[in-house]
Write an enzyme that holds these catalytic residues in place. Structure first.
Site, PDB file in Angstrom:
ATOM      1  N   ASP A 199      -6.853  -3.451  -7.311  1.00  0.00           N
ATOM      2  CA  ASP A 199      -7.726  -2.348  -6.876  1.00  0.00           C
ATOM      3  C   ASP A 199      -8.900  -2.140  -7.828  1.00  0.00           C
ATOM      4  O   ASP A 199     -10.050  -1.994  -7.402  1.00  0.00           O
ATOM      5  CB  ASP A 199      -6.928  -1.041  -6.788  1.00  0.00           C
ATOM      6  CG  ASP A 199      -6.018  -1.009  -5.569  1.00  0.00           C
ATOM      7  OD1 ASP A 199      -6.354  -1.642  -4.553  1.00  0.00           O
ATOM      8  OD2 ASP A 199      -4.974  -0.341  -5.639  1.00  0.00           O
ATOM      9  N   LYS A 238       3.316   1.475  -3.959  1.00  0.00           N
ATOM     10  CA  LYS A 238       2.708   0.706  -5.052  1.00  0.00           C
ATOM     11  C   LYS A 238       3.498   0.826  -6.361  1.00  0.00           C
ATOM     12  O   LYS A 238       3.625  -0.153  -7.096  1.00  0.00           O
ATOM     13  CB  LYS A 238       1.263   1.145  -5.273  1.00  0.00           C
ATOM     14  CG  LYS A 238       0.326   0.716  -4.149  1.00  0.00           C
ATOM     15  CD  LYS A 238      -1.105   1.100  -4.465  1.00  0.00           C
ATOM     16  CE  LYS A 238      -2.032   0.718  -3.341  1.00  0.00           C
ATOM     17  NZ  LYS A 238      -3.439   1.007  -3.651  1.00  0.00           N
ATOM     18  N   ALA A 270      -6.875  12.456 -11.139  1.00  0.00           N
ATOM     19  CA  ALA A 270      -6.017  11.872 -12.178  1.00  0.00           C
ATOM     20  C   ALA A 270      -4.706  11.376 -11.571  1.00  0.00           C
ATOM     21  O   ALA A 270      -3.680  11.352 -12.236  1.00  0.00           O
ATOM     22  CB  ALA A 270      -5.748  12.897 -13.277  1.00  0.00           C
ATOM     23  N   THR A 290       0.849  -1.190   0.000  1.00  0.00           N
ATOM     24  CA  THR A 290       0.000   0.000   0.000  1.00  0.00           C
ATOM     25  C   THR A 290       0.885   1.240   0.000  1.00  0.00           C
ATOM     26  O   THR A 290       2.105   1.152  -0.167  1.00  0.00           O
ATOM     27  CB  THR A 290      -1.014  -0.064   1.164  1.00  0.00           C
ATOM     28  OG1 THR A 290      -1.925   1.017   1.024  1.00  0.00           O
ATOM     29  CG2 THR A 290      -0.340  -0.002   2.527  1.00  0.00           C
TER      30      THR A 290
HETATM   31  P1  ATR Z   1      -3.403   9.198  -5.370  1.00  0.00           P
HETATM   32  O1  ATR Z   1      -2.184   8.456  -5.814  1.00  0.00           O
HETATM   33  O2  ATR Z   1      -3.977   8.735  -4.078  1.00  0.00           O
HETATM   34  O3  ATR Z   1      -4.429   9.299  -6.436  1.00  0.00           O
HETATM   35  P2  ATR Z   1      -2.287  11.750  -5.969  1.00  0.00           P
HETATM   36  O4  ATR Z   1      -1.497  11.145  -7.057  1.00  0.00           O
HETATM   37  O5  ATR Z   1      -1.618  12.730  -5.059  1.00  0.00           O
HETATM   38  O6  ATR Z   1      -2.880  10.661  -5.007  1.00  0.00           O
HETATM   39  O7  ATR Z   1      -3.585  12.407  -6.623  1.00  0.00           O
HETATM   40  C1  ATR Z   1      -4.507  13.114  -5.857  1.00  0.00           C
HETATM   41  C2  ATR Z   1      -5.624  13.553  -6.783  1.00  0.00           C
HETATM   42  O8  ATR Z   1      -6.579  14.287  -6.023  1.00  0.00           O
HETATM   43  C3  ATR Z   1      -5.162  14.466  -7.897  1.00  0.00           C
HETATM   44  O9  ATR Z   1      -5.963  14.219  -9.018  1.00  0.00           O
HETATM   45  C4  ATR Z   1      -5.440  15.856  -7.310  1.00  0.00           C
HETATM   46  O10 ATR Z   1      -5.607  16.885  -8.259  1.00  0.00           O
HETATM   47  P3  ATR Z   1      -4.321  17.645  -8.883  1.00  0.00           P
HETATM   48  O11 ATR Z   1      -3.738  16.727  -9.910  1.00  0.00           O
HETATM   49  O12 ATR Z   1      -4.879  18.878  -9.474  1.00  0.00           O
HETATM   50  O13 ATR Z   1      -3.390  17.898  -7.735  1.00  0.00           O
HETATM   51  C5  ATR Z   1      -6.733  15.594  -6.606  1.00  0.00           C
HETATM   52  N1  ATR Z   1      -7.021  16.559  -5.530  1.00  0.00           N
HETATM   53  C6  ATR Z   1      -6.383  16.688  -4.356  1.00  0.00           C
HETATM   54  N2  ATR Z   1      -6.945  17.653  -3.610  1.00  0.00           N
HETATM   55  C7  ATR Z   1      -7.958  18.164  -4.351  1.00  0.00           C
HETATM   56  C8  ATR Z   1      -8.935  19.190  -4.128  1.00  0.00           C
HETATM   57  N3  ATR Z   1      -8.983  19.884  -2.989  1.00  0.00           N
HETATM   58  N4  ATR Z   1      -9.849  19.416  -5.101  1.00  0.00           N
HETATM   59  C9  ATR Z   1      -9.812  18.723  -6.254  1.00  0.00           C
HETATM   60  N5  ATR Z   1      -8.915  17.744  -6.529  1.00  0.00           N
HETATM   61  C10 ATR Z   1      -8.006  17.468  -5.585  1.00  0.00           C
END
Ligand code: ATR
Length: 286
Positions: A113, A76, A139, A72
């Site tokens: 997942d 990953k 994304a 986790t």
């Molecule tokens: P994970 O691997 O868990 O998906 P990550 O790669 O850090 O974590 O991605 C977090 C996602 O949540 C991203 O799509 C992020 O948007 P950005 O690419 O613009 O950073 C999104 N995210 C985080 N906080 C957000 C918020 N307050 N509103 C909208 N999108 C958010």
């Protein structure tokens, strides 16, 4: 390689999940419940691994005959990179949450997942994904990890909308070879569009604060799914409850289903997941 292969021979009954942090992992309880169903004598430990030690700890675990590993956050991607071979779904995800030792000593990476989420939606919740227009919010790695299994369900279209539009566009372009259209855009671009299934894969859903979502349209058959889960409803869950109260779910079932798929990959047996989901839900409410 196909994503679902027969389980390799069981070299050991020792399993674990590696992560950091790992204290609140529900995986040991889930796998203990699975093993009881089959009277399997296994151990499954949650192990906090120092960030610099991950590859070494994985290699030691398998050298000692470990039967399988879950991985986790934040490991990953590194689990995928260290593996000797990978399934299609792990390759698409560029990340692995499940490592399987093969008889020749090599390690196969898989990612359960996405199939876990799809099984929760289709088998547990009874939602239809085929011929549906699907919106993925976010994304990052969480969204990338579920895209291939979602596409296998034949939705009409997959739209990835993200705060940073370029990230969504880049992610969508990786799936340009699929027969189902995959579109990437910014959050504002989905204003006025209609979706049948909305999946929150942003880390924003983690907070209980209400997220502000664009003004897109939902229909009477729309469903909302949060890949996160917590005892208190997330901001996305509360938003969804006000929009599609007939079909809202958090990701607790996904957690159990991804574990069940790991169990199957390691031991060739499919646990009954509903009982385990109900029991975890009950524990979270007390
Ligand atoms: P994970 O691997 O868990 O998906 P990550 O790669 O850090 O974590 O991605 C977090 C996602 O949540 C991203 O799509 C992020 O948007 P950005 O690419 O613009 O950073 C999104 N995210 C985080 N906080 C957000 C918020 N307050 N509103 C909208 N999108 C958010």
């Amino acid at each position: 390689m196909t994503s679902e292969q027969a389980a390799p021979s069981i070299s050991s009954s020792a399993y674990a999940v590696f992560g950091n942090p790992i204290k609140h992992s529900k995986s040991p309880a889930i796998h203990s419940a699975f093993s009881e169903q089959f009277d399997d004598d296994i151990t499954y430990r949650a192990v906090r691994v120092e960030v610099d030690d991950f590859e070494l700890k994985v290699s030691r675990f398998f050298q000692r005959g470990g039967g399988g590993l879950n991985v986790t956050l934040p490991f990953k991607e590194r689990a995928f990179i260290l593996s000797d071979e990978a399934t299609d779904r792990a390759t698409r995800a560029r990340a692995a949450n499940c490592l399987i030792p093969l008889p020749d000593g090599s390690i196969r990476a898989d990612n359960t997942d996405g199939i876990g989420m799809v099984r929760d939606m289709v088998a547990n919740l009874g939602w239809q994904l085929s011929s549906r227009r699907v919106l993925l919010l976010g994304a990052g790695g969480a969204v990338r990890g579920v895209m291939q299994p979602l596409l296998m369900e034949n939705p009409t279209e997959l739209v990835v909308a993200n705060r940073t539009a370029q990230k969504a566009e880049a992610l969508a372009s990786e799936f340009a070879d699929q027969k189902i259209p995959v579109q990437g855009c910014g959050l504002d671009d989905i204003n006025g569009q209609s979706f049948d299934l909305i999946i929150n894969g942003t880390s924003a859903g983690l907070t209980t604060e209400l997220v502000s979502l664009p003004d897109f349209n939902l229909t009477e058959r729309s469903c909302c799914y949060d890949m996160m889960y917590s005892a208190e409803p997330t901001g996305f869950m509360r938003w969804a409850a006000s929009k599609t109260p007939w079909a809202v779910s958090d990701g607790l079932g996904m957690l159990v289903e991804q574990a069940a798929e790991s169990y199957f990959l390691w031991r060739g047996k499919r646990p009954d997941t509903l009982k385990v989901i109900q029991s975890l839900r009950h524990q979270m409410s007390i």
